[in-house]
Design an enzyme around this catalytic site. Structure first.
Site, short mmCIF file in Angstrom:
data_model
loop_
_atom_site.label_atom_id
_atom_site.label_comp_id
_atom_site.label_asym_id
_atom_site.label_seq_id
_atom_site.Cartn_x
_atom_site.Cartn_y
_atom_site.Cartn_z
N LEU A 88 40.80 46.43 36.81
CA LEU A 88 41.51 45.21 36.44
C LEU A 88 42.00 44.49 37.69
O LEU A 88 41.70 43.32 37.92
CB LEU A 88 42.68 45.56 35.51
N ILE A 117 41.27 50.75 42.88
CA ILE A 117 40.79 51.28 41.60
C ILE A 117 40.84 52.81 41.62
O ILE A 117 40.09 53.46 42.35
CB ILE A 117 39.35 50.77 41.29
N THR A 118 41.74 53.34 40.77
CA THR A 118 41.97 54.79 40.73
C THR A 118 40.71 55.51 40.26
O THR A 118 40.10 55.11 39.26
CB THR A 118 43.14 55.10 39.78
N THR A 132 54.33 47.20 37.24
CA THR A 132 55.50 47.49 38.07
C THR A 132 56.77 47.48 37.23
O THR A 132 56.79 46.99 36.10
CB THR A 132 55.67 46.42 39.16
N ARG A 188 70.34 78.68 49.79
CA ARG A 188 70.80 78.17 51.07
C ARG A 188 72.32 78.31 51.18
O ARG A 188 73.05 77.85 50.30
CB ARG A 188 70.41 76.69 51.17
N GLU A 203 50.18 50.69 36.75
CA GLU A 203 50.23 50.47 35.30
C GLU A 203 51.43 49.61 34.91
O GLU A 203 52.13 49.88 33.93
CB GLU A 203 50.18 51.79 34.53
N GLY A 216 46.91 40.82 40.23
CA GLY A 216 47.38 42.12 39.80
C GLY A 216 48.01 41.96 38.43
O GLY A 216 47.33 41.90 37.42
N ILE A 237 69.44 67.24 48.84
CA ILE A 237 69.93 68.61 48.61
C ILE A 237 69.24 69.58 49.56
O ILE A 237 69.87 70.50 50.08
CB ILE A 237 69.68 69.02 47.13
#
Lengths: 249, 387
Positions: free
Chosen positions: B124, B156-157, B368, B271, B366, B130, B340
């Site tokens: 897309l 493109i994933t 923002t 820790r 997918e 976008g 942490i």
């Protein structure tokens, strides 16, 4: 060839086991249960033999409370064909389990029985051996390799001195050790398909077995808390402590 | 299909064991090699993880949304790169065909997408487009019984692994908005398709994205998802796919957050500073408590929205809320996890900084956070006008 595999429902190996407050046993309420890991290896071995075309049917047996069905389902998802649950609330001990298995072997007439060498809850390491004795069948315990030949099962066993291979003629009982195989993860589609595989439920009485325990548990205790160690300044001091405090030399 | 509780718990047990024992030990290696080992990909295929949302009739699991989110919670407990590889087949790479495809398209593609033999990718985004669909430039020009596709798709994933693309292209050259766009299902091996080099990303190493370039790629009319009847309807298809995707991403965010909270707790007990475990200091406790409450809120949102979606209720507002809140939440949780862990959180050995970089993407792809805000507010205003 038909194979019968026995699977036991035990406290999951990741669970930190706790003793019940009345010391009658270990806490099972709300504790995650799963298949005894040695039995998973037994199921995997049967499934591999089936995939290799050497086995035509795998019957999975479990014994105990209704929840054992889940354990059977897990084995069916891995590749077992059908299940038999011997349902009872009795405190099952190895001899009773072996007797029930013998009755099922008489009924199902498998050519090979594969069980885990022991269960991680009581670590008895007796059921397979007792079953072989009751059936009068040869046994190959602590198997790290199983090969089916013509009328013979070659079992490589892990023994103290190394490896021993025995050739079992005819029908046989095999108990599995850790290094026999690495059990697969049941695939998600197979878990869903396992739901449709049949599980028959019978009782010990149906099999003509009295499951009453022969041993009585008097009390279950947590292991003693380990004491902190001490650092010694010299070998002489160490020897002195071993001699006079620990009294081991 | 709604599973009985026993089967569902067996599915979840199996996925949890697979994630904990098979995938987690490989996290550092996958990031280092920027690749998931082939045998692990095969294990993921064998597990059936590529076909969770594809109907059983086509070889998938056909899970209900409320079941899929439970699995996604577990997949979130390891590096997002693993989930990314199977993510497109379960979401944007297959759902267009599942929802709007013709029977031929379904039987041709879905079984191979469900098995993972074929990876599906969603084309897309473009260099100049976008979130703004109106500026989509890729064109599909009619040429007899065929279309010729021209244009470049960006970020493109799974494109380097893909066997099939869902491609959005403008079929009405006169249109200036989403109404002239169609969705095509395009085999990746067609002449005229080329790939750019893999993008160098901030995180999620092992998951790949790249440009996909279409140069006079010839596809038949039957390649339009849903056939010629759905010409110019591509964006409607895209919108239908998005609710499921947003809920899926939301649940992965919850999973990652829960993982990071566990890691933080373990570290807090282990820790020691000033003679006691840092977990006994109230300022550490405050961070742990905030992370727990926020992760729990997101989990509840996702579960509730998934339940409503399974009942057939329109959840487009709620799904956007889930995606927005969960992705922002996991960003805060990852930030606190680094804090942490202190110095250990900043160096690579503990993997915390890797998650910190990995989760940044959740707020971007997918849709923002800002697009989710628009979706939510526009839906709210639209509903309010009918009061």
């Amino acid at each position: 060839m038909k194979v019968l595999v026995a699977v036991k429902r035990v406290v999951d190996y990741n669970v930190k086991v706790r003793v019940k407050s009345d010391k009658s046993g270990v806490e099972l309420a709300n504790v995650k249960m799963s298949m005894n890991p040695f039995d998973e290896i037994a199921v995997e071995e049967a499934v591999r033999l089936k995939e290799a075309g050497k086995v035509s049917e795998i019957v999975v047996v479990s014994m105990g409370v209704a929840g054992c069905q889940e354990t059977i389902r897990t084995a069916l998802a891995m590749g077992g064909d059908r299940g038999v649950l011997v349902q009872t609330d009795a405190d099952l001990q190895p001899l009773a389990v072996a007797k029930c298995l013998k009755a099922l072997v008489d009924k199902e007439s498998p050519d090979l029985v594969i069980v885990g060498k022991q269960a991680i809850d009581d670590d008895s390491n007796q059921t397979g051996q007792m079953l072989a004795a009751l059936l009068g069948w040869p046994q190959g315990t602590f198997a790290s390799k199983v090969e089916l030949g013509d009328g013979v099962v070659n079992v490589t066993r892990e023994i103290d001195g190394g490896l021993e291979t025995v050739a079992l003629k005819g029908k046989a009982v095999v108990t599995t050790d850790l290094r026999l195989n690495t059990p697969r993860y049941a695939s998600l589609p197979n878990i869903m398909k396992a739901k449709k595989k049949p599980i028959e439920t019978v009782s010990p009485a149906d099999l003509g077995v009295d499951p009453a325990p022969r041993l009585k548990t008097l009390s279950v205790e947590e292991p003693a808390v380990r004491q902190a160690g001490v650092k010694v300044g010299s070998v002489a001091e160490l020897v002195e402590k071993l001699k006079n405090e620990a009294k081991v030399i | 299909m709604a599973l009985d509780p026993e089967t569902l718990s067996q599915l979840l047990d199996t996925v949890r064991r697979f994630v904990d024992n098979r995938l987690r030990p490989l996290e550092a290696k996958v990031a280092e090699d920027d690749a998931i080992p082939a045998e692990v990909v095969q294990d993921m295929r064998d597990m059936g993880l590529f076909g969770m949302s594809i109907p059983e009739a086509y070889g998938g699991l056909g899970l209900a949304m409320s079941e899929e989110v439970q699995i996604a919670f577990l997949l979130g407990r390891t590096s997002p790169a693993f989930r990314s590889l199977m993510g497109t087949n379960n979401g944007i790479g297959s759902q267009g065909i599942v929802i709007d495809g013709t029977d031929e398209q379904k039987s041709h593609y879905l079984p191979r997408l469900a098995s993972g033999e074929l990876i599906g990718s969603f084309c897309l985004t473009e260099p100049g487009s976008g979130s703004d669909a109106g500026s989509l430039r890729t064109s599909a020009r009619r040429n007899g019984d065929d279309f010729l596709i021209n244009g470049t798709k960006r970020y493109i994933t799974n494109a380097p692994e893909a066997g099939v693309f869902t491609v959005f292209a403008r079929t009405n050259p006169d249109s200036r908005d989403a109404s002239g766009v169609s969705a095509f299902v395009v085999d990746a091996n067609l002449p005229g398709i080329s790939l750019g080099p893999n993008d160098h990303k901030m995180g999620q190493k092992g998951a790949h994205t790249c440009d996909v370039i279409f140069d006079n790629v010839r596809v038949p009319v039957s390649a339009i998802i849903g056939g010629e009847a759905r010409l110019h309807q591509g964006f409607k298809t895209a919108m239908k796919v998005l609710d499921r995707g947003r809920l899926h991403i939301g649940s992965v965010c919850v999973g990652v957050a829960e993982r990071l909270i566990e890691d933080s707790l373990r570290y807090s007990l282990e820790r020691e500073q000033f003679g006691k475990p840092i977990g006994e200091f109230q300022l550490i406790q405050a961070m742990l408590a905030d992370s727990k409450a926020e992760a729990y809120a997101a989990r509840c949102m996702v579960e509730e929205t998934a339940r409503r979606k399974d009942q057939g209720i329109d959840v487009s507002t709620e799904a956007a809320c889930c995606k927005m809140y969960a992705s922002e939440m996991v960003g805060r949780v990852a930030d606190r996890a680094v804090q942490i862990h202190g110095g250990a959180g900043y160096i690579a050995d503990y993997g915390i900084e890797r998650f910190y970089r990995d989760v940044r993407l959740f707020r971007i792809y997918e849709g923002t956070t800002q697009i989710q805000q628009l979706v939510i507010a526009r839906n709210m205003l639209k509903d309010a006008r009918t009061w």
